[in-house]
Design an enzyme around this catalytic site. Structure first.
Site, PDB file in Angstrom:
ATOM      1  N   GLY A  13       0.860  -1.186   0.000  1.00  0.00           N
ATOM      2  CA  GLY A  13       0.000   0.000   0.000  1.00  0.00           C
ATOM      3  C   GLY A  13       0.896   1.235   0.000  1.00  0.00           C
ATOM      4  N   GLY A  47     -11.717   9.939   0.051  1.00  0.00           N
ATOM      5  CA  GLY A  47     -11.708  11.363   0.398  1.00  0.00           C
ATOM      6  C   GLY A  47     -10.468  12.103  -0.043  1.00  0.00           C
ATOM      7  N   GLU A 114     -13.168  18.378   5.246  1.00  0.00           N
ATOM      8  CA  GLU A 114     -13.871  17.211   5.776  1.00  0.00           C
ATOM      9  C   GLU A 114     -14.167  17.416   7.257  1.00  0.00           C
ATOM     10  OE1 GLU A 114     -12.889  13.387   3.160  1.00  0.00           O
ATOM     11  OE2 GLU A 114     -11.347  13.830   4.623  1.00  0.00           O
ATOM     12  N   ARG A 312     -19.541  11.705  12.332  1.00  0.00           N
ATOM     13  CA  ARG A 312     -19.456  10.286  11.982  1.00  0.00           C
ATOM     14  C   ARG A 312     -19.703   9.337  13.160  1.00  0.00           C
ATOM     15  NH1 ARG A 312     -14.036   8.265   8.906  1.00  0.00           N
ATOM     16  NH2 ARG A 312     -15.014   9.391   7.218  1.00  0.00           N
ATOM     17  N   GLU A 397      -1.119   1.865   8.422  1.00  0.00           N
ATOM     18  CA  GLU A 397      -2.198   1.541   9.366  1.00  0.00           C
ATOM     19  C   GLU A 397      -1.803   0.450  10.361  1.00  0.00           C
ATOM     20  OE1 GLU A 397      -6.042   1.387   7.525  1.00  0.00           O
ATOM     21  OE2 GLU A 397      -6.967   0.519   9.312  1.00  0.00           O
TER      22      GLU A 397
HETATM   23  C1  FAD Z   1     -13.036   2.586   1.778  1.00  0.00           C
HETATM   24  C2  FAD Z   1     -11.906   3.319   2.426  1.00  0.00           C
HETATM   25  C3  FAD Z   1     -11.788   4.693   2.283  1.00  0.00           C
HETATM   26  C4  FAD Z   1     -10.724   5.378   2.886  1.00  0.00           C
HETATM   27  N1  FAD Z   1     -10.582   6.719   2.676  1.00  0.00           N
HETATM   28  C5  FAD Z   1      -9.489   7.355   3.169  1.00  0.00           C
HETATM   29  C6  FAD Z   1      -9.240   8.721   2.854  1.00  0.00           C
HETATM   30  O1  FAD Z   1      -9.988   9.341   2.120  1.00  0.00           O
HETATM   31  N2  FAD Z   1      -8.127   9.306   3.380  1.00  0.00           N
HETATM   32  C7  FAD Z   1      -7.250   8.653   4.190  1.00  0.00           C
HETATM   33  O2  FAD Z   1      -6.258   9.249   4.641  1.00  0.00           O
HETATM   34  N3  FAD Z   1      -7.463   7.354   4.496  1.00  0.00           N
HETATM   35  C8  FAD Z   1      -8.537   6.685   3.992  1.00  0.00           C
HETATM   36  N4  FAD Z   1      -8.729   5.365   4.284  1.00  0.00           N
HETATM   37  C9  FAD Z   1      -7.727   4.681   5.101  1.00  0.00           C
HETATM   38  C10 FAD Z   1      -6.455   4.431   4.287  1.00  0.00           C
HETATM   39  O3  FAD Z   1      -6.827   4.019   2.997  1.00  0.00           O
HETATM   40  C11 FAD Z   1      -5.560   3.382   4.902  1.00  0.00           C
HETATM   41  O4  FAD Z   1      -5.367   3.613   6.252  1.00  0.00           O
HETATM   42  C12 FAD Z   1      -4.186   3.362   4.213  1.00  0.00           C
HETATM   43  O5  FAD Z   1      -4.361   3.237   2.833  1.00  0.00           O
HETATM   44  C13 FAD Z   1      -3.329   2.238   4.730  1.00  0.00           C
HETATM   45  O6  FAD Z   1      -2.186   2.158   3.935  1.00  0.00           O
HETATM   46  P1  FAD Z   1      -1.101   1.055   4.269  1.00  0.00           P
HETATM   47  O7  FAD Z   1      -0.004   1.215   3.287  1.00  0.00           O
HETATM   48  O8  FAD Z   1      -0.787   1.084   5.697  1.00  0.00           O
HETATM   49  O9  FAD Z   1      -1.867  -0.337   4.032  1.00  0.00           O
HETATM   50  P2  FAD Z   1      -2.700  -0.892   2.797  1.00  0.00           P
HETATM   51  O10 FAD Z   1      -2.915   0.127   1.771  1.00  0.00           O
HETATM   52  O11 FAD Z   1      -3.878  -1.584   3.347  1.00  0.00           O
HETATM   53  O12 FAD Z   1      -1.723  -1.998   2.180  1.00  0.00           O
HETATM   54  C14 FAD Z   1      -1.472  -3.196   2.871  1.00  0.00           C
HETATM   55  C15 FAD Z   1      -0.616  -4.098   2.004  1.00  0.00           C
HETATM   56  O13 FAD Z   1      -0.136  -5.166   2.790  1.00  0.00           O
HETATM   57  C16 FAD Z   1      -0.327  -6.390   2.114  1.00  0.00           C
HETATM   58  N5  FAD Z   1      -0.422  -7.427   3.127  1.00  0.00           N
HETATM   59  C17 FAD Z   1      -1.255  -7.502   4.192  1.00  0.00           C
HETATM   60  N6  FAD Z   1      -0.987  -8.610   4.898  1.00  0.00           N
HETATM   61  C18 FAD Z   1       0.035  -9.234   4.259  1.00  0.00           C
HETATM   62  C19 FAD Z   1       0.751 -10.430   4.489  1.00  0.00           C
HETATM   63  N7  FAD Z   1       0.493 -11.249   5.526  1.00  0.00           N
HETATM   64  N8  FAD Z   1       1.736 -10.781   3.618  1.00  0.00           N
HETATM   65  C20 FAD Z   1       2.021 -10.011   2.536  1.00  0.00           C
HETATM   66  N9  FAD Z   1       1.369  -8.861   2.280  1.00  0.00           N
HETATM   67  C21 FAD Z   1       0.393  -8.489   3.135  1.00  0.00           C
HETATM   68  C22 FAD Z   1      -1.580  -6.168   1.302  1.00  0.00           C
HETATM   69  O14 FAD Z   1      -1.647  -7.130   0.270  1.00  0.00           O
HETATM   70  C23 FAD Z   1      -1.349  -4.738   0.828  1.00  0.00           C
HETATM   71  O15 FAD Z   1      -0.477  -4.766  -0.277  1.00  0.00           O
HETATM   72  C24 FAD Z   1      -9.785   4.665   3.683  1.00  0.00           C
HETATM   73  C25 FAD Z   1      -9.913   3.290   3.832  1.00  0.00           C
HETATM   74  C26 FAD Z   1     -10.943   2.608   3.201  1.00  0.00           C
HETATM   75  C27 FAD Z   1     -11.024   1.118   3.360  1.00  0.00           C
END
Ligand code: FAD
Length: 561
Positions: A13, A47, A114, A312, A397
């Site tokens: 992500g 968003g 927002e 919310r 996250e």
């Molecule tokens: C519908 C929705 C709307 C949102 N809107 C907003 C917004 O407008 N603004 C905002 O700031 N935030 C928003 N959020 C929250 C935000 O999207 C997330 O908090 C953020 O994208 C997390 O990013 P990340 O890189 O930590 O994880 P993620 O983007 O979730 O990526 C996780 C990665 O880890 C991989 N992974 C997981 N477990 C394993 C494993 N065991 N082995 C190998 N790979 C694994 C997955 O395959 C993925 O590639 C929203 C969330 C959702 C669901």
């Protein structure tokens, strides 16, 4: 088989991809994603990203808004660095090719305001900001020859020096398996990463295509696995969000914090074929009214003078209350009284998706339920993404930097992921140097022992469903001591059953995720039980009101060895 890289990044992500790009300047990177590289929470963010961008805005205002949302539990230093470094991280994304919607007059970018933000400061790309960020980062990662991407590789467990030593000792005695209990301490700065006794050496990962486990060895490991929405029956998160990183870090002995603070989105589409489809809060902003199915009563007036425009969390609690007290499966969100052309123009995606499912939102109400949306807690890190295991970092996250405190301010999460991935990457060279200065450890291959292929897939399916349902019913938006105690008893039984199953049968991705889900459920319950007050997202009817004197501190958990 063992694969070796300088850096292992678990997750693709915004956090994992942006860290990988920067770490690649220092060494070779292996990046694991358990599905395709474009499947992440990031991709679904609608968003936008919050940052001080308008000259009329100020860092002080963004800091203040973040603290107000977080009910003062935020870690001040984390808020400061995140807000102040945010604009630079946005500029980097733009340099990588991320597009943001331009301002109406063509001068700069359009900024949305927002809930909870005192100024317009959310940069966005229409209503698909996350997909745009993911697109640009994936393209950059794929173009970087020093990053080797392993899609459909599910990290199963972290490898640490202590675990290798225990494994060798156990093997000598012919013992397999067993998960220790959690130690819960009311936290505070002293409980945050400090005691660095163990060192991370990489991770075992299941190649989902042939169900073989590969050892990935690395000098530095970055956990960027995202959140854990799938712990709940209803969630806005995609299927990848099973809390794997949180569970792996816990099993490895890292400290986790503030797991009780789960943010619920008030309106997720309720339909058997819908999967996880968010109905934007803007629908209420444009006149949508929440009603009880059957009577059609507009119930928000009974809960808050702002009715459907209440914040919310207030709306999510009101819906939860109506559903639980009346035994409803969902409530209705009605926008049919707004002219159809306005609805279609303003909400093209929602209109089209609902129509596909047989719901014409210009003529009939939308069935909705609140849904788990975001985890404020996670693996405790310092301001550089360091966990309390040497050579193990966490960002996005999965991590708990302390930015959000007891509640997340809208659009602060993509920002947090970008900022702390960057701060961790600034340490990449030093972290790799430190890892290389240590004596090399030979990693044992994954031990399948006497495990056999499972012929009881139904156990996984049943337990998966039971955990998510009980978390929804007992550890959801409104909690009580009795509900939490009941949930704890059940999760303990389920965990025992799952552990037994885990060690007897050959692992599959479903089984690994189920085990992680059970661990995360347990951690959420323990933190929720420990916090003897109501603050931010944690509402316990048996201890209403915040208790600043005793509880202005984190709940932290670490595995007992
Ligand atoms: C519908 C929705 C709307 C949102 N809107 C907003 C917004 O407008 N603004 C905002 O700031 N935030 C928003 N959020 C929250 C935000 O999207 C997330 O908090 C953020 O994208 C997390 O990013 P990340 O890189 O930590 O994880 P993620 O983007 O979730 O990526 C996780 C990665 O880890 C991989 N992974 C997981 N477990 C394993 C494993 N065991 N082995 C190998 N790979 C694994 C997955 O395959 C993925 O590639 C929203 C969330 C959702 C669901």
């Amino acid at each position: 088989m063992t694969r070796t890289h300088d850096f292992l990044v678990v997750g693709g992500g915004i956090a994992g991809l942006s860290y990988a790009l920067k770490a690649a300047r220092v060494g070779r990177v292996g990046l694991l994603a358990k599905r395709a590289l474009d499947e992440s929470n990031t991709r679904w963010a609608q968003g936008g990203i919050a940052a001080v961008w308008d000259p009329r805005d100020s860092f002080e205002a963004h800091i203040r808004d973040t603290r107000v949302a977080g009910a003062d539990l935020n870690r001040s230093e984390a808020v400061e660095v995140c807000v102040r470094e945010g604009p630079d991280r946005i500029r980097e994304l733009i340099a990588l090719g991320v597009r943001f919607t331009p301002a109406d007059d063509g001068d700069g970018f359009h900024l949305t305001r927002e809930g909870g933000h005192s100024e317009r400061r959310v940069l966005h790309f229409d209503d698909s900001t996350g997909a745009e960020v993911q697109r640009a980062l994936v393209a950059a990662v794929r173009a970087e020859p020093r990053i080797e991407v392993f899609e459909r590789h599910l990290a199963v467990d972290l490898i640490t020096e202590r675990k290798v030593a225990r494994f060798r000792a156990k093997r000598a005695l012919g013992i397999r398996g067993g998960e220790a209990q959690a130690l819960l301490g009311p936290g505070g700065p002293e409980a945050w990463p400090a005691a660095r006794q163990d060192r991370c050496l990489g991770a075992y990962a299941l190649d989902v295509r042939d169900e073989r486990v590969v050892a990935f060895q690395a000098g530095v490991t970055m956990l960027a696995t995202g959140g854990a929405g799938k712990v709940y029956l209803y969630t806005t998160n995609p299927d990848i969000a099973s809390g794997d990183g949180m569970a792996m870090a816990f099993r490895a002995g890292a400290t986790l914090g503030n797991m009780e603070f789960v943010q619920f989105h008030p309106t997720c589409l309720y339909h058997p074929e819908a999967g996880n489809f968010l109905i934007s809060e803007a629908v209420r902003g444009e006149g949508g009214v929440l009603r009880l199915p059957g009577s059609g009563e507009a119930f928000m007036a009974r809960h808050d003078p702002r009715r459907d425009l209440a914040p919310r969390d207030v709306v999510a609690r009101a819906i939860d209350h109506e559903m639980k007290t009346r035994g409803l499966e969902c409530v209705h969100l009605d926008i049919a009284h707004v002219p159809a052309d306005v609805v279609v123009r303003r909400f093209p995606t929602i209109h089209a998706r609902c129509l596909e499912l047989g719901i014409d939102i210009t003529r009939e109400p939308i069935p909705v339920v609140p849904a788990a949306h975001y985890f404020c807690g996670g693996v405790a890190t310092d301001l550089s993404g360091r966990t309390d295991i040497l050579s193990l970092y966490a960002a996005g996250e999965v991590a708990c930097t302390g930015l959000h405190g007891a509640n997340r301010l809208a659009s602060n999460s993509l920002l947090e992921a970008a900022v702390f991935a960057d701060r961790a990457a600034r340490e990449a060279e030093a972290a790799l140097g430190a890892a290389r200065s240590k004596a090399p450890v030979e990693i044992p291959p994954w031990d399948e022992g006497d495990s056999v292929p499972s012929d009881e897939g139904v156990v996984v399916l049943h337990n998966w469903d039971e955990i998510r349902r009980l978390m929804w019913n007992y550890v959801g938006i409104v909690r009580t001591d009795r509900r939490l105690a009941r949930a704890r008893r059940r999760v303990e039984m389920l965990k025992e059953e799952i552990e037994e199953y885990y060690w007897n049968f050959r692992i599959t991705s479903d089984l690994v995720e189920l085990r992680n889900l059970a661990t995360v459920a347990d951690l959420v319950i323990r933190c929720a039980q420990a916090r003897r007050e109501s603050r931010g997202l944690h509402l316990n009817l048996d201890c209403p009101g915040a208790d600043d004197a005793r509880w202005l501190r984190d709940t932290t958990l670490r595995r007992a060895w």
